[in-house]
Enzyme design. Structure first.
Site, PDB file in Angstrom:
ATOM      1  CB  CYS A  78      -0.996  -0.063   0.995  1.00 30.64           C
ATOM      2  SG  CYS A  78      -2.539   0.967   0.935  1.00 30.64           S
ATOM      3  CG  HIS A 171      -3.289  -2.838   4.276  1.00 32.06           C
ATOM      4  ND1 HIS A 171      -2.517  -2.530   5.145  1.00 32.06           N
ATOM      5  CD2 HIS A 171      -3.771  -1.973   3.473  1.00 32.06           C
ATOM      6  CE1 HIS A 171      -2.360  -0.930   5.117  1.00 32.06           C
ATOM      7  NE2 HIS A 171      -3.235  -0.801   3.833  1.00 32.06           N
ATOM      8  CD  GLU A 173      -0.439  -5.308   6.354  1.00 26.00           C
ATOM      9  OE1 GLU A 173      -0.797  -5.557   5.261  1.00 26.00           O
ATOM     10  OE2 GLU A 173      -0.819  -4.010   6.809  1.00 26.00           O
TER      11      GLU A 173
HETATM   12  N1  GLN Z   1      -3.246   6.609   0.860  1.00 29.07           N
HETATM   13  C1  GLN Z   1      -2.297   6.140   1.588  1.00 29.07           C
HETATM   14  C2  GLN Z   1      -0.915   7.073   0.899  1.00 29.07           C
HETATM   15  O1  GLN Z   1      -1.167   7.690  -0.116  1.00 29.07           O
HETATM   16  C3  GLN Z   1      -1.872   4.661   1.312  1.00 29.07           C
HETATM   17  C4  GLN Z   1      -3.127   3.911   2.021  1.00 29.07           C
HETATM   18  C5  GLN Z   1      -2.341   2.830   2.938  1.00 29.07           C
HETATM   19  O2  GLN Z   1      -1.110   2.419   3.071  1.00 29.07           O
HETATM   20  N2  GLN Z   1      -3.457   2.135   3.477  1.00 29.07           N
HETATM   21  O3  GLN Z   1       0.075   6.840   1.577  1.00 29.07           O
END
Ligand code: GLN
Length: 188
Positions: A78, A171, A173
């Site tokens: 992410c 995610h 995890e």
């Molecule tokens: N929107 C977040 C970002 O721009 C990422 C979201 C996440 O890691 N769950 O860093």
């Protein structure tokens, strides 16, 4: 085996527990000395702009970039995916990362109505679907020709690999399924 987890901000604790459940030492990485002796590193989800700022203030950005460039196995999830991408849309102008994967991501690209969603993914190398949790996930707008796409959601790449760097828009995890961490560790 020792896989550090970048622990400046975000969802690092769940990665540490997951790695520990696989009998992998998973120390927190907060300062440059924490990089000593690592076989791999996980860059967790969280907020990439905040992580970027903390990478600079902690002094970690340059040494971690050097270690990753030298072949340290890397798993970015992410926000961690955003840190590994060469091109980021809707980031901060001064946002830094590691430029590991030739790809363009749009931060929060799934839009407000899909801020968070879950999906079952067919993943290359796994014989049953992986249940994936997406939270304000980056949308992959482009992946370079040399980048391996390991899973897609509605046609968009969501799990990609280039050399020793693997990135997930979701995610892994946050569910009970350890297979992606197992794959990452097995490849180190
Ligand atoms: N929107 C977040 C970002 O721009 C990422 C979201 C996440 O890691 N769950 O860093």
């Amino acid at each position: 085996m020792k896989v550090g987890v970048l622990a400046l901000q975000g969802a690092f604790a769940a990665h540490q527990s997951r790695l520990a459940s696989l009998d992998v030492a998973a120390p927190a990485v907060r300062v440059p000395a924490d990089l000593d002796g690592l076989d791999g590193v996980v860059l967790p989800g969280g907020e990439s702009t905040t992580m970027s700022r903390l990478l600079i203030t902690s002094g970690l950005h340059e040494p971690l970039r050097a270690a990753i460039n030298a072949g340290l196995a890397t798993f970015g999830t992410c926000a961690g995916m955003i840190l590994c991408a060469t091109d980021v849309h809707d980031g901060r102008a001064d946002q830094v990362g590691f430029d590991q994967i030739d790809m363009t991501v749009q931060r929060n690209g799934y839009g407000r109505q899909l801020d968070s969603f879950e999906a079952d993914l067919d993943v290359a190398g796994l014989d049953a679907p992986f249940h994936a949790v997406f939270i304000r996930a980056p949308l992959v707008e482009r992946a370079g020709d040399d980048v391996e796409v390991l899973a897609r959601h509605e046609g968009r790449p969501v799990l990609l690999r280039d050399r020793r760097c693997t990135v997930a828009a979701f995610h892994p995890e946050l569910t009970d399924d350890a297979r992606l961490h197992e794959q990452f560790v097995a490849a180190i």
